[in-house]
Design an enzyme around this catalytic site. Structure first.
Site, PDB file in Angstrom:
ATOM      1  N   ASN A 133       0.487  -0.600   5.907  1.00 49.30           N
ATOM      2  CA  ASN A 133       0.893  -1.530   4.921  1.00 49.30           C
ATOM      3  C   ASN A 133       1.971  -2.517   5.504  1.00 49.30           C
ATOM      4  O   ASN A 133       2.622  -2.567   6.048  1.00 49.30           O
ATOM      5  CB  ASN A 133       2.234  -1.103   4.649  1.00 49.30           C
ATOM      6  CG  ASN A 133       2.874  -1.299   3.162  1.00 49.30           C
ATOM      7  OD1 ASN A 133       1.843  -2.142   2.397  1.00 49.30           O
ATOM      8  ND2 ASN A 133       3.689  -0.886   2.636  1.00 49.30           N
ATOM      9  N   GLY A 134       1.468  -3.703   5.211  1.00 47.21           N
ATOM     10  CA  GLY A 134       2.178  -5.604   5.572  1.00 47.21           C
ATOM     11  C   GLY A 134       0.668  -5.737   5.954  1.00 47.21           C
ATOM     12  O   GLY A 134      -0.059  -5.776   5.272  1.00 47.21           O
ATOM     13  N   LYS A 161       3.001  -2.993  -7.999  1.00 46.14           N
ATOM     14  CA  LYS A 161       4.498  -1.687  -8.306  1.00 46.14           C
ATOM     15  C   LYS A 161       5.666  -3.305  -7.179  1.00 46.14           C
ATOM     16  O   LYS A 161       6.443  -3.826  -7.994  1.00 46.14           O
ATOM     17  CB  LYS A 161       4.522  -0.258  -8.626  1.00 46.14           C
ATOM     18  CG  LYS A 161       5.793  -0.118  -8.728  1.00 46.14           C
ATOM     19  CD  LYS A 161       6.039  -0.232 -10.705  1.00 46.14           C
ATOM     20  CE  LYS A 161       8.006  -0.089 -10.896  1.00 46.14           C
ATOM     21  NZ  LYS A 161       8.421  -1.029 -11.884  1.00 46.14           N
ATOM     22  N   GLU A 190       1.128  -8.625 -19.376  1.00 41.48           N
ATOM     23  CA  GLU A 190       0.584  -7.919 -17.508  1.00 41.48           C
ATOM     24  C   GLU A 190       0.007  -6.955 -18.311  1.00 41.48           C
ATOM     25  O   GLU A 190      -0.707  -5.945 -16.855  1.00 41.48           O
ATOM     26  CB  GLU A 190       1.761  -7.793 -17.398  1.00 41.48           C
ATOM     27  CG  GLU A 190       3.358  -8.162 -16.215  1.00 41.48           C
ATOM     28  CD  GLU A 190       4.099  -7.247 -15.648  1.00 41.48           C
ATOM     29  OE1 GLU A 190       5.023  -6.674 -16.702  1.00 41.48           O
ATOM     30  OE2 GLU A 190       4.229  -6.555 -14.907  1.00 41.48           O
ATOM     31  N   LYS A 232       5.935  -8.846 -20.577  1.00 40.76           N
ATOM     32  CA  LYS A 232       4.848  -7.806 -20.691  1.00 40.76           C
ATOM     33  C   LYS A 232       3.889  -7.387 -21.167  1.00 40.76           C
ATOM     34  O   LYS A 232       3.126  -7.079 -20.736  1.00 40.76           O
ATOM     35  CB  LYS A 232       6.403  -7.096 -21.965  1.00 40.76           C
ATOM     36  CG  LYS A 232       6.238  -5.443 -20.998  1.00 40.76           C
ATOM     37  CD  LYS A 232       7.567  -5.422 -19.852  1.00 40.76           C
ATOM     38  CE  LYS A 232       7.502  -5.881 -18.584  1.00 40.76           C
ATOM     39  NZ  LYS A 232       7.975  -6.455 -17.706  1.00 40.76           N
ATOM     40  N   CYS A 243       1.165  -1.659  -0.494  1.00 40.46           N
ATOM     41  CA  CYS A 243       0.080   0.232  -0.061  1.00 40.46           C
ATOM     42  C   CYS A 243       1.071   1.415   0.427  1.00 40.46           C
ATOM     43  O   CYS A 243       1.944   1.293   0.833  1.00 40.46           O
ATOM     44  CB  CYS A 243      -0.602   0.362   0.989  1.00 40.46           C
ATOM     45  SG  CYS A 243      -1.513  -1.288   1.685  1.00 40.46           S
ATOM     46  N   HIS A 295       9.104 -29.763 -28.981  1.00 38.71           N
ATOM     47  CA  HIS A 295       8.609 -30.710 -28.085  1.00 38.71           C
ATOM     48  C   HIS A 295       7.016 -30.390 -27.043  1.00 38.71           C
ATOM     49  O   HIS A 295       6.824 -31.143 -26.816  1.00 38.71           O
ATOM     50  CB  HIS A 295       9.911 -30.316 -26.924  1.00 38.71           C
ATOM     51  CG  HIS A 295      11.271 -30.852 -27.544  1.00 38.71           C
ATOM     52  ND1 HIS A 295      11.119 -32.549 -28.137  1.00 38.71           N
ATOM     53  CD2 HIS A 295      12.436 -30.327 -27.692  1.00 38.71           C
ATOM     54  CE1 HIS A 295      12.004 -32.317 -28.398  1.00 38.71           C
ATOM     55  NE2 HIS A 295      13.142 -31.633 -28.015  1.00 38.71           N
ATOM     56  N   GLU A 325      10.603 -11.982 -21.460  1.00 35.66           N
ATOM     57  CA  GLU A 325      10.105 -11.397 -20.665  1.00 35.66           C
ATOM     58  C   GLU A 325       9.157 -10.200 -21.802  1.00 35.66           C
ATOM     59  O   GLU A 325       7.873  -9.750 -21.715  1.00 35.66           O
ATOM     60  CB  GLU A 325      11.499 -10.539 -20.807  1.00 35.66           C
ATOM     61  CG  GLU A 325      11.329  -8.936 -20.769  1.00 35.66           C
ATOM     62  CD  GLU A 325      10.945  -7.902 -19.143  1.00 35.66           C
ATOM     63  OE1 GLU A 325      10.419  -9.232 -18.539  1.00 35.66           O
ATOM     64  OE2 GLU A 325      10.489  -7.030 -18.752  1.00 35.66           O
ATOM     65  N   ARG A 342       1.157   1.873  -5.691  1.00 33.29           N
ATOM     66  CA  ARG A 342       1.638   0.619  -4.912  1.00 33.29           C
ATOM     67  C   ARG A 342       0.762  -0.025  -4.443  1.00 33.29           C
ATOM     68  O   ARG A 342       0.442  -0.923  -3.059  1.00 33.29           O
ATOM     69  CB  ARG A 342       2.401   1.287  -3.463  1.00 33.29           C
ATOM     70  CG  ARG A 342       3.663   1.945  -4.001  1.00 33.29           C
ATOM     71  CD  ARG A 342       3.869   2.973  -2.429  1.00 33.29           C
ATOM     72  NE  ARG A 342       4.146   1.673  -1.298  1.00 33.29           N
ATOM     73  CZ  ARG A 342       5.452   0.796  -1.038  1.00 33.29           C
ATOM     74  NH1 ARG A 342       6.525   1.544  -1.933  1.00 33.29           N
ATOM     75  NH2 ARG A 342       5.688   0.464  -0.575  1.00 33.29           N
ATOM     76  N   TRP A 369      -3.603  -2.146  -1.295  1.00 28.39           N
ATOM     77  CA  TRP A 369      -3.483  -3.034  -2.824  1.00 28.39           C
ATOM     78  C   TRP A 369      -4.597  -4.296  -1.738  1.00 28.39           C
ATOM     79  O   TRP A 369      -3.407  -4.761  -0.354  1.00 28.39           O
ATOM     80  CB  TRP A 369      -2.282  -3.418  -2.895  1.00 28.39           C
ATOM     81  CG  TRP A 369      -2.121  -4.352  -4.357  1.00 28.39           C
ATOM     82  CD1 TRP A 369      -2.620  -4.119  -5.365  1.00 28.39           C
ATOM     83  CD2 TRP A 369      -1.275  -5.352  -4.140  1.00 28.39           C
ATOM     84  NE1 TRP A 369      -2.733  -5.268  -5.851  1.00 28.39           N
ATOM     85  CE2 TRP A 369      -1.723  -6.240  -5.046  1.00 28.39           C
ATOM     86  CE3 TRP A 369      -1.135  -6.440  -2.960  1.00 28.39           C
ATOM     87  CZ2 TRP A 369      -1.427  -7.233  -5.466  1.00 28.39           C
ATOM     88  CZ3 TRP A 369      -0.601  -7.646  -2.768  1.00 28.39           C
ATOM     89  CH2 TRP A 369      -0.588  -8.275  -4.236  1.00 28.39           C
TER      90      TRP A 369
HETATM   91  C1  AGP Z   1       7.186  -6.086 -14.159  1.00 28.28           C
HETATM   92  O1  AGP Z   1       6.858  -5.531 -15.506  1.00 28.28           O
HETATM   93  C2  AGP Z   1       6.882  -6.774 -12.923  1.00 28.28           C
HETATM   94  N1  AGP Z   1       5.379  -5.869 -12.784  1.00 28.28           N
HETATM   95  C3  AGP Z   1       7.193  -7.505 -11.726  1.00 28.28           C
HETATM   96  O2  AGP Z   1       7.606  -9.122 -12.400  1.00 28.28           O
HETATM   97  C4  AGP Z   1       8.100  -7.101 -11.404  1.00 28.28           C
HETATM   98  O3  AGP Z   1       9.678  -7.162 -11.813  1.00 28.28           O
HETATM   99  C5  AGP Z   1       8.875  -7.905  -9.998  1.00 28.28           C
HETATM  100  O4  AGP Z   1       7.450  -7.826  -8.351  1.00 28.28           O
HETATM  101  C6  AGP Z   1      10.038  -7.691  -9.473  1.00 28.28           C
HETATM  102  O5  AGP Z   1       9.907  -6.864  -8.323  1.00 28.28           O
HETATM  103  P1  AGP Z   1      11.812  -5.518  -7.750  1.00 28.28           P
HETATM  104  O6  AGP Z   1      12.405  -5.910  -9.078  1.00 28.28           O
HETATM  105  O7  AGP Z   1      10.945  -4.450  -8.105  1.00 28.28           O
HETATM  106  O8  AGP Z   1      12.189  -6.856  -6.893  1.00 28.28           O
END
Ligand code: AGP
Length: 613
Positions: free
Chosen positions: A102-103, A608, A491, A488, A2, A507, A484, A27, A78
């Site tokens: 937060n936590g 994030k 996501e 992307k 959060c 395979h 990657e 966040r 969140w």
């Molecule tokens: C990447 O686009 C993501 N949103 C996610 O996979 C991110 O890379 C992952 O949560 C790790 O985050 P960090 O690099 O802050 O540890």
């Protein structure tokens, strides 16, 4: 995870808190709320949905009150415990207390049962509400506020950043931290609190980063600090970030701005860290590795998500340059397996935020048994404070949930690390290092050139944006890039995508291929890999797939026959190909998402910084 903000001073707290929450919306954004202290009374306002919903409520009430509130706390959520409803939104109130968190409170069920026995009535499904009730119960027993807050924190097990207000002690905000970031900001006759630096930048550059076990009693002119009951002083730091770097800079989304930031931030990450003349890698922050490098027998790279893909590239650098066997593990898996390593192992945690709970857990598992190193983007983040050494990337604040520029800086930082280890182990000559570094200095310019492919990417996105499944293929160092590219796209466009080693496709995944399945092939110049990937591409084309090739190879007639579209980026060196080939993939995901109308910077269900397991 959060976003938390707090203010106490003489100014109107409302715009300061709302502005802070806006800077922290990445966040968490399923609900938000504020507690404002006005004339000795505390007013709590909460709303579900994005921050705009909370702002609307305040806009409707504009003019209702004459006196501005000069103190308050705010939260953007969140959800972890309890659905994203208004009742579950923070602040939570109990008697005199308003509290945000937060936590995760791990023992909240037992605390809740015990508080219910004492007559407390709970309104929400959250773990946080137990902290509010517990604090109020302790206050009702007659404890002074700071002591009651201290005892509440001692009773709670789990991770937290708490901010609490006691109606009877206006002018004070009580703050505590354990495993969740929180920063204090100092002004002239005013104090600020936030989960992250961007929320403080419009007001102050003087910050204090709290450590685990810290408790602060924050008022306008004075900040009292203690750690596990002992009064302490913490060094005030000066933040040098430019607030404009935390803004969108004219782009429609943070993600696009961050894609276009890459030439700059990759340059920032390598600047001053090597000498072209001598081939020396200058990383004084890794002094502890200078002697240890010789005896290293194993390297383990741990991370999550995009950072994990960077680790897969890091393995190539460490094995090829430094000749040390290297494994890559998901942090969430690594931490729950037997830790069969010794002092001759280097465990490297790669993280943009430095707050990812699984990566933090992994580094904690390794600490004391192996040498630990963090490759991180946020100065003073939790992972950096746990590791023996830190190699910072200089990507600046990355706001978009989808990581782009952080990934590129992680790649280049890991390449520098590979060269550094190679130098210290004496396994690579100065001439060899120099020739790699000579190519490395051209990367920022090559990125700028690669960014010019955007119109071609938009054209490709137009023809593929209605597809429901994508396959991304690559070999060698292009395999992590295939992963990657697929991540992307998933996501931010919510389209199913899989990344696969091109040679492995036959395979199984080849069964998926038909004319409705776009296949993105990442094809690097390297002769062997080029030829082998080209054969795989022909297999795909023969089954009717639409093929988009991303390559740094020179024009090749065969390629034109099998690919529907080809996007070319500049070639710099075999090691740096992945960094450049990834750029069109970032853009492809971005434009497909925009064409599908998704919320690019705040994709659904994602946050994030993932500070939960
Ligand atoms: C990447 O686009 C993501 N949103 C996610 O996979 C991110 O890379 C992952 O949560 C790790 O985050 P960090 O690099 O802050 O540890």
């Amino acid at each position: 995870m959060c976003g938390i903000v707090g203010y106490v001073g003489s100014k109107d707290a409302l715009p300061i808190l709302l502005g802070g929450l806006e800077a922290l919306e990445y966040r968490g954004y399923d609900s938000s709320g504020l507690a404002l202290v006005r004339g000795g009374a505390v007013e709590v306002t909460r709303a579900t949905g994005k921050l705009a919903e909370l702002k609307k409520l305040f806009a409707q009430r504009a003019g209702d009150t004459k006196e501005p509130a000069t103190q308050g706390i705010g939260h953007t959520r969140w959800a972890t415990h309890g659905r994203p409803t208004e009742t579950n939104a923070h602040p939570h109130s109990a008697g005199r207390v308003s509290l945000i968190h937060n936590g995760i409170i791990e023992n909240y069920l037992e605390l809740r049962a015990s508080l219910e026995k004492q007559g407390c009535v709970f309104k929400s499904e959250t773990d946080t509400e137990v902290a509010a009730h517990l604090l109020n119960t302790l206050l009702e027993k007659g404890l002074e506020t700071r002591e009651a807050f201290r005892q509440m924190c001692q009773a709670v097990r789990g991770s937290y950043a708490f901010l609490a207000i006691d109606q009877k002690t206006p002018g004070h905000i009580y703050v505590a931290k354990n495993s969740t970031p929180i920063i204090l900001g100092r002004g002239e006759g005013e104090s600020f609190i936030a989960s992250d630096i961007p929320a403080l930048l419009p007001h102050t550059r003087r910050i204090i980063v709290l450590e685990d076990g810290d408790l602060a009693d924050v008022s306008a002119d004075f900040i009292y600090l203690e750690n596990r009951g002992t009064p302490i002083e913490r060094r005030e730091e000066q933040v040098t970030w430019d607030p404009i770097t935390a803004q969108k800079g004219g782009f429609k989304h943070f993600m696009l701005k961050e894609i276009f930031d890459q030439a700059q931030v990759v340059g920032d990450t390598i600047r001053g860290r090597f000498s072209i003349e001598t081939g020396a890698i200058m990383l004084p922050e890794l002094a502890a590795l200078e002697t240890a490098a010789q005896r290293l027998r194993r390297v383990v790279l741990v991370a999550c998500g995009t950072a994990w893909h960077a680790c897969l590239e890091g393995k190539f650098f460490i094995e090829n340059f430094a000749k040390i066997p290297c494994e890559v593990d998901y942090a969430s898996e690594f931490r729950y397996r037997p830790q069969l390593f010794d002092a001759d192992t280097l465990v490297i945690a790669v993280s943009q935020s430095g707050e990812t709970l699984d990566t933090l857990g992994a580094i904690e598992c390794a600490k004391g048994k192996a040498l630990t190193l963090a490759v991180c983007n946020v100065v003073g983040a939790s992972i950096c404070r746990r590791a023996d050494m830190v190699l910072y990337t200089h990507a600046g604040p990355e706001i978009s949930v989808a990581s782009t520029k952080a990934f590129s800086t992680q790649l280049i930082a890991l390449e520098l690390l590979g060269l550094f280890l190679a130098e210290k182990r004496g396994v690579m000559s100065a001439d060899q290092r120099r020739s790699i570094l000579e190519m490395m200095i051209h990367v920022p310019a090559a990125i700028s050139a690669a960014l010019k492919v955007e119109p071609q990417v938009i054209a490709a996105a137009k023809s593929f944006c209605t597809a429901r499944d994508f396959l991304f293929l690559g070999r060698g160092t292009c395999y992590p890039i295939a992963l990657e590219g697929a991540l992307k796209l998933k996501e931010i466009s919510y389209i199913h995508a899989e990344g696969y080693p091109a040679g492995e496709m036959k395979h199984g995944p080849i069964a998926l291929i038909d004319e409705r399945m776009p296949v993105v092939v990442i094809l690097q110049r390297d002769k062997l890999l080029f030829e082998k990937t080209l054969s795989n591409l022909k297999e795909v084309e023969a089954r009717g797939a639409k093929v988009l090739v991303i390559t740094d190879a020179a024009d090749d007639k065969t390629l034109g026959v099998v690919a529907d579209s080809i996007i070319r980026v500049p070639y710099v060196s075999p090691e740096l190909s992945p960094l450049l080939l990834n750029i069109p993939l970032q853009m492809l995901a971005y434009h497909v998402a925009v064409m599908n109308g998704t919320d690019v910077d705040l994709p659904r269900n994602l946050a994030k910084s993932v500070t939960v397991e």
